[in-house]
Motif scaffolding. Structure first.
Motif, PDB file in Angstrom:
ATOM      1  N   ILE A 105      -6.235 -27.979 -76.312  1.00  0.00           N
ATOM      2  CA  ILE A 105      -6.985 -28.877 -76.624  1.00  0.00           C
ATOM      3  C   ILE A 105      -8.565 -28.279 -76.681  1.00  0.00           C
ATOM      4  O   ILE A 105      -9.246 -28.156 -77.554  1.00  0.00           O
ATOM      5  CB  ILE A 105      -7.294 -30.077 -75.569  1.00  0.00           C
ATOM      6  N   ALA A 106      -8.607 -27.294 -75.651  1.00  0.00           N
ATOM      7  CA  ALA A 106      -9.822 -26.623 -75.598  1.00  0.00           C
ATOM      8  C   ALA A 106     -10.417 -26.048 -76.874  1.00  0.00           C
ATOM      9  O   ALA A 106     -11.430 -25.863 -77.252  1.00  0.00           O
ATOM     10  CB  ALA A 106      -9.940 -25.740 -74.290  1.00  0.00           C
ATOM     11  N   ARG A 107      -9.373 -25.258 -77.378  1.00  0.00           N
ATOM     12  CA  ARG A 107      -9.587 -24.265 -78.620  1.00  0.00           C
ATOM     13  C   ARG A 107     -10.199 -25.362 -79.849  1.00  0.00           C
ATOM     14  O   ARG A 107     -10.822 -24.637 -80.602  1.00  0.00           O
ATOM     15  CB  ARG A 107      -8.252 -23.423 -79.043  1.00  0.00           C
ATOM     16  N   ARG A 108      -9.726 -26.363 -79.576  1.00  0.00           N
ATOM     17  CA  ARG A 108     -10.157 -27.248 -80.731  1.00  0.00           C
ATOM     18  C   ARG A 108     -11.588 -27.938 -80.614  1.00  0.00           C
ATOM     19  O   ARG A 108     -12.049 -28.555 -81.345  1.00  0.00           O
ATOM     20  CB  ARG A 108      -9.175 -28.279 -81.321  1.00  0.00           C
ATOM     21  N   LEU A 109     -12.150 -27.994 -79.336  1.00  0.00           N
ATOM     22  CA  LEU A 109     -13.159 -28.655 -78.953  1.00  0.00           C
ATOM     23  C   LEU A 109     -14.522 -27.884 -79.563  1.00  0.00           C
ATOM     24  O   LEU A 109     -15.371 -28.843 -80.140  1.00  0.00           O
ATOM     25  CB  LEU A 109     -13.414 -28.662 -77.820  1.00  0.00           C
ATOM     26  N   PRO A 110     -14.817 -26.735 -79.757  1.00  0.00           N
ATOM     27  CA  PRO A 110     -16.310 -26.265 -80.178  1.00  0.00           C
ATOM     28  C   PRO A 110     -16.499 -26.707 -81.632  1.00  0.00           C
ATOM     29  O   PRO A 110     -15.535 -26.728 -82.332  1.00  0.00           O
ATOM     30  CB  PRO A 110     -16.070 -24.845 -80.032  1.00  0.00           C
ATOM     31  N   ASN A 111     -17.763 -27.001 -81.981  1.00  0.00           N
ATOM     32  CA  ASN A 111     -18.099 -27.589 -83.234  1.00  0.00           C
ATOM     33  C   ASN A 111     -17.527 -26.312 -84.137  1.00  0.00           C
ATOM     34  O   ASN A 111     -17.201 -26.682 -85.390  1.00  0.00           O
ATOM     35  CB  ASN A 111     -19.561 -27.891 -83.437  1.00  0.00           C
ATOM     36  N   ASP A 112     -17.916 -25.371 -83.934  1.00  0.00           N
ATOM     37  CA  ASP A 112     -17.845 -24.097 -84.927  1.00  0.00           C
ATOM     38  C   ASP A 112     -16.359 -23.557 -84.880  1.00  0.00           C
ATOM     39  O   ASP A 112     -16.214 -22.517 -85.362  1.00  0.00           O
ATOM     40  CB  ASP A 112     -18.868 -23.120 -84.733  1.00  0.00           C
ATOM     41  N   SER A 113     -15.344 -24.055 -84.073  1.00  0.00           N
ATOM     42  CA  SER A 113     -14.032 -23.504 -83.916  1.00  0.00           C
ATOM     43  C   SER A 113     -13.294 -23.786 -85.384  1.00  0.00           C
ATOM     44  O   SER A 113     -13.262 -24.719 -85.839  1.00  0.00           O
ATOM     45  CB  SER A 113     -13.411 -24.317 -82.866  1.00  0.00           C
ATOM     46  N   PRO A 114     -12.768 -22.506 -85.792  1.00  0.00           N
ATOM     47  CA  PRO A 114     -11.909 -22.827 -86.984  1.00  0.00           C
ATOM     48  C   PRO A 114     -10.873 -23.633 -86.983  1.00  0.00           C
ATOM     49  O   PRO A 114     -10.395 -24.220 -87.776  1.00  0.00           O
ATOM     50  CB  PRO A 114     -11.427 -21.172 -87.312  1.00  0.00           C
ATOM     51  N   ALA A 115     -10.108 -23.601 -85.783  1.00  0.00           N
ATOM     52  CA  ALA A 115      -9.001 -24.626 -85.621  1.00  0.00           C
ATOM     53  C   ALA A 115      -9.462 -26.290 -85.686  1.00  0.00           C
ATOM     54  O   ALA A 115      -8.805 -27.158 -86.098  1.00  0.00           O
ATOM     55  CB  ALA A 115      -8.333 -24.406 -84.075  1.00  0.00           C
ATOM     56  N   ARG A 116     -10.739 -26.377 -85.089  1.00  0.00           N
ATOM     57  CA  ARG A 116     -11.345 -27.758 -85.206  1.00  0.00           C
ATOM     58  C   ARG A 116     -11.433 -28.515 -86.618  1.00  0.00           C
ATOM     59  O   ARG A 116     -11.270 -29.439 -87.097  1.00  0.00           O
ATOM     60  CB  ARG A 116     -12.664 -27.871 -84.578  1.00  0.00           C
TER      61      ARG A 116
END
Ligand code: FES
Length: 403
Positions: A105-116
């Motif tokens: 979940i944490a890896r998808r949280l940042p706005n600039d995350s490619p995973a998001r």
């Protein structure tokens, strides 16, 4: 309402999972994917994916085995040391899973995350439901210990009754709401199964285990060196024209998917509907326990008998047990073997004249009333009668836990 959550909802979830899953497999086969985001940021994914997948796979196996082999599970869990080791292992795996899902979940949280950028609303819903599932599982293991033991006498009979199409939720409807929510959210995961990337569990690339290794080489477009790979793909779409034969094949597969899905829905849907409409009652059957003279007055003994709806493939699980006490020449009392706290089997201690529950220390007097511990009410009793010198018991589903 509980009939809905523990009988109708599981069938609805399973029916949708099977029907939509088959439909999707036949009509949109190439959407069956985990939509891997490994190319986007491999390191963060590693810390989430590895603990999650290893942990949840082992936990699922641990949930399934007692369900499929309840007799063997009862033997294994009958030993306190083995039970303690399995309980601790389960808690460790649960914590491992919580760590994994938190990282995913944490890896998808940042706005600039490619995973998001590649996370859909359904992905968020699925991640939250999975997070609740493992957190509630760890909570249950910590606060309602010896779950491996009481799972056998509560969830296992309920799940087996669903599979045998003789639904009976008596063993789970009285459990604490927290535990019930864990069961229900498990079926929510099944419900979400065909609508999310979770379908990738059926696309496990087992052939990777024996195929020769392959070398993967980056082949980036030199004109787009700064963009992530997925953006490059999106920047140069090349639609592939379909030929008529391919269209016909897909239509055929779609119809096949609808047909197989419809048949599956009917198989699980019709019996559950009949049960909910009251067209199908859980049978009550008198079973003979033995000659009255074979039981001594003032003694409590364990008796075993077939449950009301044994199926040809039930095997050892068709047998159930009770504690039978002879009070007088014509007076018998049959106590449920399950504790009224969380359903663990109680033991009779003849020297102390008490029933003792090994799970959380519940104690009952010889008449079934609570002596001490967490059980909120006396042991349930079965109707008993004497007929032609034989003792008979009415085998009916008992609400064995708190109601
Ligand atoms: S199941 Fe908890 S005291 Fe019996």
């Amino acid at each position: 309402m509980q009939d809905f959550f523990f009988i109708a909802f599981p069938y609805i979830a399973l029916t949708l999972a099977v029907c939509v899953g088959l439909y999707r497999y036949f009509s949109h086969r190439f959407t069956y994917s985990s939509l891997s985001s490994q190319l986007l940021e491999k390191r963060q994914l590693f810390w989430g994916s590895v603990p999650w997948h290893y942990g949840i796979t082992l936990i699922l196996i641990a949930h399934l085995l007692p369900w499929i082999f309840p007799g063997a599970a009862r033997t294994v869990l009958g030993n306190q040391t083995r039970l303690a080791v399995l309980e601790l292992t389960g808690i460790a795996l649960g914590v491992y899973c919580v760590f994994g899902i938190a990282a995913l979940i944490a890896r998808r949280l940042p706005n600039d995350s490619p995973a998001r950028a590649v996370t859909s609303p359904m992905d968020w819903i699925l991640l939250l439901v999975l997070a609740y599932q493992v957190l509630s599982g760890v909570g249950i293991a910590l606060f309602e210990r010896w779950g491996a033991a009481w799972y056998l006498s509560t969830a296992v009979p309920w799940l087996r009754s669903l599979v045998s199409l003789h639904p009976d939720a008596a063993t789970v409807t009285g459990l604490p709401v927290f535990i019930q929510s864990h069961f229900i959210s498990g079926f929510v995961v099944i419900l979400l199964f065909p609508f999310t990337r979770l379908v990738h569990v059926f696309a496990i690339p087992f052939e990777y285990l024996w195929r020769p290794y392959q070398v993967v080489i980056w082949n980036r477009d030199p004109q787009l060196p700064q963009l992530p790979v997925l953006h490059q793909i999106a920047a140069s779409p090349r639609p592939i024209p379909l030929n008529p034969a391919e269209v016909q094949r897909r239509q055929l597969l779609t119809r096949l998917g609808i047909l197989v899905g419809g048949i599956s829905a009917a198989i699980v849907g019709i019996p559950s509907l009949a049960f909910l409409l009251g067209l199908r009652k859980v049978p009550e059957v008198w079973r003979t326990l033995g000659a009255a003279d074979s039981f001594q007055i003032g003694h409590t003994v364990e008796v075993s008998f077939l449950d009301p709806t044994p199926l040809p493939w039930s095997g050892v699980t068709a047998k159930t047990a009770a504690w039978l006490r002879r009070e007088g020449p014509d007076q018998f009392v049959a106590f449920s073997i399950n504790c009224t706290h969380l359903g663990c089997p109680v033991r009779w201690l003849p020297n102390a004249n008490l029933f003792m529950c090994p799970c959380h220390g519940g104690v009952f007097y010889k008449d079934g009333t609570v002596a001490s511990g967490p059980p909120p009410k006396p042991l349930a009793t079965y109707p008993v009668r004497l007929r032609d010198g034989m003792v008979e018991i009415l085998t009916t589903p008992l609400p064995i836990t708190t109601v």
